[in-house]
Write a protein that holds these residues in place. Structure first.
Motif, short mmCIF file in Angstrom:
data_model
loop_
_atom_site.label_atom_id
_atom_site.label_comp_id
_atom_site.label_asym_id
_atom_site.label_seq_id
_atom_site.Cartn_x
_atom_site.Cartn_y
_atom_site.Cartn_z
N LEU A 98 2.45 -46.63 43.73
CA LEU A 98 1.43 -45.82 44.40
C LEU A 98 0.97 -44.63 43.55
N ALA A 99 1.67 -44.36 42.46
CA ALA A 99 1.36 -43.17 41.65
C ALA A 99 -0.09 -43.16 41.15
N PRO A 100 -0.61 -44.27 40.59
CA PRO A 100 -2.02 -44.22 40.14
C PRO A 100 -2.99 -43.93 41.27
N TRP A 101 -2.73 -44.48 42.45
CA TRP A 101 -3.63 -44.24 43.58
C TRP A 101 -3.55 -42.79 44.03
N LEU A 102 -2.38 -42.21 43.95
CA LEU A 102 -2.25 -40.79 44.27
C LEU A 102 -3.02 -39.94 43.26
N ALA A 103 -2.97 -40.36 41.99
CA ALA A 103 -3.73 -39.63 40.97
C ALA A 103 -5.23 -39.70 41.26
N VAL A 104 -5.70 -40.87 41.68
CA VAL A 104 -7.11 -41.01 42.03
C VAL A 104 -7.46 -40.10 43.21
N ALA A 105 -6.57 -40.05 44.20
CA ALA A 105 -6.81 -39.19 45.36
C ALA A 105 -6.89 -37.73 44.96
N VAL A 106 -6.03 -37.31 44.04
CA VAL A 106 -6.05 -35.91 43.57
C VAL A 106 -7.36 -35.62 42.85
N VAL A 107 -7.81 -36.55 42.01
CA VAL A 107 -9.07 -36.35 41.28
C VAL A 107 -10.24 -36.26 42.26
N VAL A 108 -10.27 -37.15 43.25
CA VAL A 108 -11.34 -37.11 44.25
C VAL A 108 -11.33 -35.78 45.00
N LEU A 109 -10.14 -35.32 45.35
CA LEU A 109 -10.03 -34.04 46.05
C LEU A 109 -10.56 -32.89 45.19
N LEU A 110 -10.23 -32.89 43.91
CA LEU A 110 -10.71 -31.84 43.02
C LEU A 110 -12.23 -31.89 42.88
N VAL A 111 -12.79 -33.09 42.82
CA VAL A 111 -14.25 -33.22 42.72
C VAL A 111 -14.91 -32.65 43.97
N VAL A 112 -14.35 -32.95 45.13
CA VAL A 112 -14.90 -32.41 46.38
C VAL A 112 -14.82 -30.89 46.40
N VAL A 113 -13.69 -30.35 45.95
CA VAL A 113 -13.52 -28.90 45.93
C VAL A 113 -14.53 -28.25 44.98
N VAL A 114 -14.70 -28.83 43.80
CA VAL A 114 -15.64 -28.26 42.83
C VAL A 114 -17.07 -28.29 43.38
N LEU A 115 -17.47 -29.41 43.95
CA LEU A 115 -18.82 -29.50 44.51
C LEU A 115 -19.02 -28.52 45.67
N SER A 116 -17.99 -28.36 46.49
CA SER A 116 -18.09 -27.42 47.60
C SER A 116 -18.22 -25.99 47.10
N TYR A 117 -17.41 -25.64 46.10
CA TYR A 117 -17.48 -24.29 45.56
C TYR A 117 -18.84 -24.01 44.90
N ARG A 118 -19.40 -25.01 44.25
CA ARG A 118 -20.72 -24.84 43.63
C ARG A 118 -21.76 -24.53 44.70
N GLN A 119 -21.70 -25.23 45.82
CA GLN A 119 -22.64 -24.98 46.90
C GLN A 119 -22.47 -23.57 47.47
N VAL A 120 -21.22 -23.16 47.62
CA VAL A 120 -20.96 -21.82 48.17
C VAL A 120 -21.46 -20.74 47.22
N VAL A 121 -21.24 -20.93 45.92
CA VAL A 121 -21.68 -19.93 44.94
C VAL A 121 -23.20 -19.81 44.94
N HIS A 122 -23.90 -20.92 45.03
CA HIS A 122 -25.36 -20.87 45.04
C HIS A 122 -25.89 -20.29 46.35
N ALA A 123 -25.21 -20.58 47.46
CA ALA A 123 -25.68 -20.08 48.75
C ALA A 123 -25.33 -18.62 48.97
N TYR A 124 -24.24 -18.16 48.35
CA TYR A 124 -23.80 -16.77 48.52
C TYR A 124 -23.58 -16.15 47.14
N PRO A 125 -24.66 -15.90 46.40
CA PRO A 125 -24.50 -15.36 45.03
C PRO A 125 -23.87 -13.98 44.99
#
Length: 233
Positions: free
Chosen positions: A76-103
């Protein structure tokens, strides 16, 4: 006519504040606290420390839990790694939206309060508190284990070492955003550089050399404790 200058004599209260001043620095006026703007090179280590610690330590703890369940679960380790990467991508995209909306600045609590109301903001605040506690707990515990693996003589001082690390993190944050950014900048950038070097080295060795990529510990075997033989996979 000028009044004579009288130098203020330090009191016992002033002397009692001296250790606090040395550790935490000078107090900042409330009306000046919002003006602590940071350059990007210092802001990045502060706001990236949470996901970086997740990459550095959380995955290690996940693998430890998998090995406790049995080596058969390591697939299950590779699938957990994929889940971590997906989570980080979601966090980065969310933070980008917040930064642009609240400069001008705005944390998760403020964003939730303005867009979803008080109840949602309290849920977000509670989640952040739990996240911070878990991040500190897991990071310090894993960091202590890694330090002890390098210096086994410190094993008997495990608890004291962990408490000292927590106290250091607390003091660094209480000194203020700018000071904590300076404290965390060097280890954060070293960590990122180390990860990049590791990835590049792996690709170079895999595609351009005949060097074996098998870890030295790959030939090790696991000997289960009596009564736990069925967990060995």
């Amino acid at each position: 006519m000028h009044r004579p200058y009288h130098r203020r004599v330090p009191t016992l209260s002033d002397l009692g504040q001296l250790p606090k001043r040395l550790v935490l620095g000078r107090p900042v006026r409330s009306d000046k606290a919002g003006e602590s703007l940071l350059p990007k090179r210092l802001a990045l280590p502060i706001f990236a420390s949470d996901p970086l610690s997740s990459v550095a330590y959380a995955t290690q703890e996940i693998l430890i839990v998998l090995t406790l369940a049995g080596t058969a679960f390591l697939f299950l380790a590779p699938w957990l790694a994929v889940a971590v990467v997906v989570l980080l991508v979601v966090v980065v995209l969310s933070y980008r939206q917040v930064v642009h909306a609240y400069p001008s600045g705005g944390g998760d609590y403020e964003v939730a309060a303005k867009n979803h109301g008080r109840f949602a903001s309290l849920v977000v605040a509670s989640a952040l508190l739990i996240d911070y506690v878990m991040t500190v707990a897991v990071s310090v515990a894993s960091g202590t284990d890694n330090i002890i693996s390098a210096f086994p003589a410190l094993a008997e001082h495990r608890v004291l070492l962990a408490v000292g690390l927590v106290a250091f993190l607390a003091a660094a944050n209480l000194r203020g955003l700018r000071e904590s950014g300076k404290s965390f900048a060097v280890p954060t950038y070293l960590f990122v550089a180390g990860i990049l070097v590791m990835v590049v080295t792996g690709f170079v060795r895999y595609f351009f050399t005949d060097a074996s990529l098998v870890a030295e510990s790959a030939s090790y075997t696991i000997t289960p404790e009596p009564g736990y033989d069925n967990l060995a996979g």
